[in-house]
Design an enzyme around this catalytic site. Structure first.
Site, PDB file in Angstrom:
ATOM      1  N   HIS A 158      50.151  20.460  21.164  1.00  0.00           N
ATOM      2  CA  HIS A 158      49.780  19.367  20.243  1.00  0.00           C
ATOM      3  C   HIS A 158      50.993  18.863  19.452  1.00  0.00           C
ATOM      4  CE1 HIS A 158      45.543  20.690  20.814  1.00  0.00           C
ATOM      5  NE2 HIS A 158      46.094  21.885  20.784  1.00  0.00           N
ATOM      6  N   SER A 279      72.894  -0.734  18.051  1.00  0.00           N
ATOM      7  CA  SER A 279      72.013  -1.792  17.566  1.00  0.00           C
ATOM      8  C   SER A 279      72.891  -2.981  17.201  1.00  0.00           C
ATOM      9  CB  SER A 279      71.249  -1.280  16.342  1.00  0.00           C
ATOM     10  OG  SER A 279      70.914  -2.361  15.494  1.00  0.00           O
ATOM     11  N   LYS A 285      73.651   2.986  14.350  1.00  0.00           N
ATOM     12  CA  LYS A 285      72.642   3.476  15.291  1.00  0.00           C
ATOM     13  C   LYS A 285      73.143   3.817  16.687  1.00  0.00           C
ATOM     14  CE  LYS A 285      68.525   3.055  15.129  1.00  0.00           C
ATOM     15  NZ  LYS A 285      67.182   2.653  15.481  1.00  0.00           N
ATOM     16  N   GLU A 292      64.129   5.583  27.278  1.00  0.00           N
ATOM     17  CA  GLU A 292      63.033   4.653  26.949  1.00  0.00           C
ATOM     18  C   GLU A 292      62.715   3.762  28.148  1.00  0.00           C
ATOM     19  OE1 GLU A 292      63.680   4.094  22.120  1.00  0.00           O
ATOM     20  OE2 GLU A 292      64.684   2.763  23.491  1.00  0.00           O
TER      21      GLU A 292
END
Ligand code: ARG
Length: 463
Positions: A158, A279, A285, A292
């Protein structure tokens, strides 16, 4: 501009531009030119061997097809005309080059068995390519695993800290999934390794062909059993789509973990700069775009699988033009699978593992609580449900003190229950907890190393 007639002796009028746009598959099936030429060369060889065409015609066809192959490879023949499909384009070019001999190539054949052959050759070839890349990924996972069988990691259920495991064990879970993916591709390969050519339109042919000859020349085990089935089904294409979807689902789960693990909250791994992007506005970043995208591309391959299942579900036997919709999704899924596997392999190979952070995270969440309960059952003869509650009290005490249960002293533990003896302190250590799980397939370092050895020898047997 003159527009070609759709292939037919019956249609006298030039077909409408719109019909051509809907009907022509050349813009995408030109990808099959290698398979089409390979199939035609085998077919022509067989026709000549059976005395159906002359040796002279065969020699011309063979030479012409080899030349067309070179013309396409060199970009001289662009396959951008208004031919209906790759089959018509190549046959047309052949006839342009060698005249009547070219017109004899289509004897005892239909585009229905021709396309079934070309597409199956494409699927078989790419099945092997994907399978080989899976082996490469398993090899890389095994390498990283063999360096990390002592690296503690919080095992989760979980997405909550559950029990201590080691990082190699976690990677071996993915290596096991990729092994099954590999086996799935290879069993599809074997199941579909039969030659469709010679089935003609749907019923076979009165010409004295020899399908064994073409099957053998094209590297198939044998000809397919039933021609009606052969020209109508696309289950071999559905198999590669399903196999890719399942594999991408595994890649997507691993990608999701890499994304989480490289976030500031975890910092378990660091992806190499090669596999992260910046970014455009936030200069600090480093984004995990690559995992992804691997996760995101799972969506399109699933779409391709559902699309072809839907195309096929209502079709009466035999060939229907709906089936021309079989190719683009497969081309897309294959391209996605090949690229994804190459990228994943490079990313795993070059990521750095943050052993300290994984270790630190193991001190959160009282990972060895189950060991305390097990101990109370085994050593003090306490019924499990009572042991469970005693352990709960120990956890509460640790929480109050701002400690992990592995940091409590013997006196602390004893104050909760008299029956707790000294030996338990060592048992609550996370590494001891991990190594206590020595059952077959479990996470102890020794069991994990055993899994690595077994999978390594399997890997060698596949090469
Ligand atoms: N372009 C067609 C396809 O991809 C080839 C088969 C055409 N056969 C036919 N009878 N119209 O399916």
């Amino acid at each position: 501009m003159s527009q070609k007639k759709i292939a037919s002796a019956r249609i006298t009028e030039t077909s409408s531009k719109l019909l051509q746009e809907l009907n022509n598959s050349l813009p995408f099936d030109k990808l099959l030119y290698r398979e089409d030429i390979e199939g035609s060369r085998a077919h022509a060889y067989m026709l000549a061997e059976q005395g159906i065409i002359s040796k002279e015609d065969y020699a011309q066809i063979e030479k012409g097809l080899v030349e067309i192959y070179e013309e396409i490879e060199s970009g001289e023949f662009l396959l951008d005309g208004d031919d209906e499909d790759i089959h018509m384009a190549i046959e047309g070019r052949l006839t342009q080059k060698i005249g009547d001999a070219g017109k004899r190539l289509h004897t005892a054949r239909s585009r229905n068995d021709q396309v079934a052959l070309d597409f199956r050759l494409y699927v078989q070839k790419n099945t092997k390519k994907i399978a080989n890349l899976l082996l490469q990924n398993i090899e890389t996972l095994l390498r990283v695993a063999s360096e990390n069988s002592e690296t503690l990691l919080p095992g989760m259920t979980h997405l909550q800290h559950a029990q201590p495991i080691n990082f190699a064990y976690h990677l071996m879970a993915y290596a096991s999934m990729f092994k099954r993916d590999y086996e799935r591709f290879m069993s599809s390969y074997e199941r579909n390794n039969y030659s469709p050519i010679g089935c003609a339109a749907l019923a076979g042919t009165p010409h004295p062909i020899n399908r064994k000859t073409t099957a053998e020349r094209l590297g198939f085990k044998a000809p397919t059993l039933n021609c009606l089935d052969t020209v109508s089904d696309r289950d071999f294409a559905l198999e590669i789509l399903f196999n890719i979807s399942t594999m991408m689902m595994h890649i997507s789960r691993l990608s999701e973990e890499l994304i989480l693990w490289s976030a500031s909250e975890f910092r378990f791994v660091q992806l190499s700069d090669k596999h992260a992007t910046g970014s455009s506005i936030m200069p600090q970043k480093k984004n995990p775009d690559i995992p992804e995208l691997l996760r995101g591309k799972t969506g399109r391959v699933n779409g391709n699988l559902v699309a072809l299942l839907t195309v096929m579900k209502g079709l009466p036997l035999a060939y229907n033009k709906d089936m021309q919709e079989d190719k683009e999704g497969v081309f897309d899924s294959v391209k996605t699978a090949l690229l994804s596997l190459e990228v994943l392999n490079e990313m795993i190979d070059e990521m750095s593992v943050n052993v300290e952070e994984m270790n630190r995270a193991c001190m959160i969440g009282h990972l060895s609580a189950t060991d305390l309960a097990d101990y109370l059952v085994k050593e003090a003869g306490i019924p499990f449900r009572d042991a469970y509650h005693i352990t709960g009290n120990v956890v509460n005490m640790a929480e109050e003190k701002g400690l992990d249960i592995s940091e409590l002293s013997f006196d602390d533990l004893k104050s909760i229950d008299e029956r707790i003896t000294k030996g338990v302190v060592e048992l609550l250590d996370n590494r001891a907890s991990m190594n206590a799980r020595q059952s077959e397939g479990g996470t102890s370092s020794i069991r994990t190393q055993e899994q690595i050895v077994l999978l390594n020898s399997w890997l060698k047997s596949q090469r």
